[in-house]
Write a protein that holds these residues in place. Structure first.
Motif, PDB file in Angstrom:
ATOM      1  N   PHE A  32     -36.472  21.676 -13.070  1.00  0.00           N
ATOM      2  CA  PHE A  32     -37.552  21.174 -14.142  1.00  0.00           C
ATOM      3  C   PHE A  32     -39.179  21.923 -13.867  1.00  0.00           C
ATOM      4  O   PHE A  32     -39.011  22.459 -12.519  1.00  0.00           O
ATOM      5  CB  PHE A  32     -38.080  19.553 -13.825  1.00  0.00           C
TER       6      PHE A  32
ATOM      7  N   LYS B  16     -39.059  27.428 -18.593  1.00  0.00           N
ATOM      8  CA  LYS B  16     -38.008  27.243 -19.076  1.00  0.00           C
ATOM      9  C   LYS B  16     -37.354  28.036 -19.926  1.00  0.00           C
ATOM     10  O   LYS B  16     -36.490  28.429 -20.027  1.00  0.00           O
ATOM     11  CB  LYS B  16     -38.499  26.102 -19.714  1.00  0.00           C
TER      12      LYS B  16
ATOM     13  N   ASN C 267     -35.173   9.817 -15.067  1.00  0.00           N
ATOM     14  CA  ASN C 267     -35.074  11.316 -15.771  1.00  0.00           C
ATOM     15  C   ASN C 267     -33.357  11.930 -14.981  1.00  0.00           C
ATOM     16  O   ASN C 267     -32.521  12.729 -14.605  1.00  0.00           O
ATOM     17  CB  ASN C 267     -35.669  13.050 -15.699  1.00  0.00           C
TER      18      ASN C 267
ATOM     19  N   TYR D 278     -32.175  22.267 -17.739  1.00  0.00           N
ATOM     20  CA  TYR D 278     -33.355  23.068 -17.793  1.00  0.00           C
ATOM     21  C   TYR D 278     -34.730  21.585 -18.383  1.00  0.00           C
ATOM     22  O   TYR D 278     -34.023  21.919 -19.651  1.00  0.00           O
ATOM     23  CB  TYR D 278     -34.356  23.824 -17.625  1.00  0.00           C
ATOM     24  N   LYS D 279     -35.265  20.924 -17.766  1.00  0.00           N
ATOM     25  CA  LYS D 279     -35.900  20.163 -18.840  1.00  0.00           C
ATOM     26  C   LYS D 279     -38.193  20.101 -17.799  1.00  0.00           C
ATOM     27  O   LYS D 279     -37.788  20.800 -16.750  1.00  0.00           O
ATOM     28  CB  LYS D 279     -36.327  18.405 -18.215  1.00  0.00           C
TER      29      LYS D 279
END
Length: 205
Positions: A60, A67, A94, A83-84
């Motif tokens: 992340f 991202k 999360n 990928y956040k």
């Protein structure tokens, strides 16, 4: 979304290069592959490398731009990463506790008032026997910044690491490595020249 980092990553090239950080690479190459969490993974150089080695990668960052570049790099290397775009405060919503074999932070420099809190917030997500891996600028790096504008690093010395801080933050971990050393960095356009760094490997027991 973080405008500062979006602006930083809004360039054609990869600011810190497309190849992994050397200490990160050397460390995970010694570990059994598993599941790894990469906070503030930027443009994905470390996450993508881990994926090429067979790791299941969660990453992340605050930056949407980061991202997008990370996913392009993953596609270029024919791997998948999760990928956040989120902040440290969002970790509990999360990710699942006790689910990671490794958590790695590479040049993740946080405001002094949040440093200990955010680093400790990662520990519940590490499995017993799992490792925390850190490379970041030490407080001694200020002298290199003064001599070399290309050295990189955060704008405030309070955001850099000391060995004492690491020992305090991760006092519950078994220490496999803790050192402060001088190295030569050549990572994209972001890190170039002599640097003073802290390297840390700790294991949850």
């Amino acid at each position: 979304m973080n405008n500062k980092w979006d602006e930083s990553y809004n360039i054609k090239e990869y600011r810190y290069g497309e190849t992994p950080n050397l200490f990160f690479k050397e460390t995970i190459d010694t570990l059994l592959t598993g599941k790894i969490l990469l906070p503030a993974d930027g443009e994905g150089r470390n996450g993508v490398y881990a994926a090429t080695r067979g790791w299941s990668v969660d990453a992340f960052d605050q930056s949407q731009q980061a991202k997008e570049k990370a996913l392009r790099l993953a596609n270029k290397n024919s791997v998948d990463i999760s990928y956040k775009v989120m902040n440290f405060e969002d970790i509990a919503q999360n990710y699942i506790p006790d689910s990671y074999d490794a958590i790695a932070l590479t040049y993740v420099h946080l405001p002094e008032q949040l440093k200990a809190k955010y680093h400790r917030s990662l520990l519940p997500f590490l499995k017993i026997g799992g490792h925390i891996i850190i490379e970041g600028f030490s407080k001694e790096h200020v002298k290199h910044q003064q001599q070399n504008p290309l050295a990189g690093g955060p704008p405030h010395v309070e955001m850099m690491y000391s060995k004492q801080e690491i020992l305090s933050i991760f006092d519950s971990l078994k220490i496999d490595l803790l050192e402060e050393i001088e190295i030569e960095l050549a990572e994209g356009i972001g890190h170039n020249g002599k640097a003073s760094v802290i390297r840390f490997i700790g294991q949850k027991i």
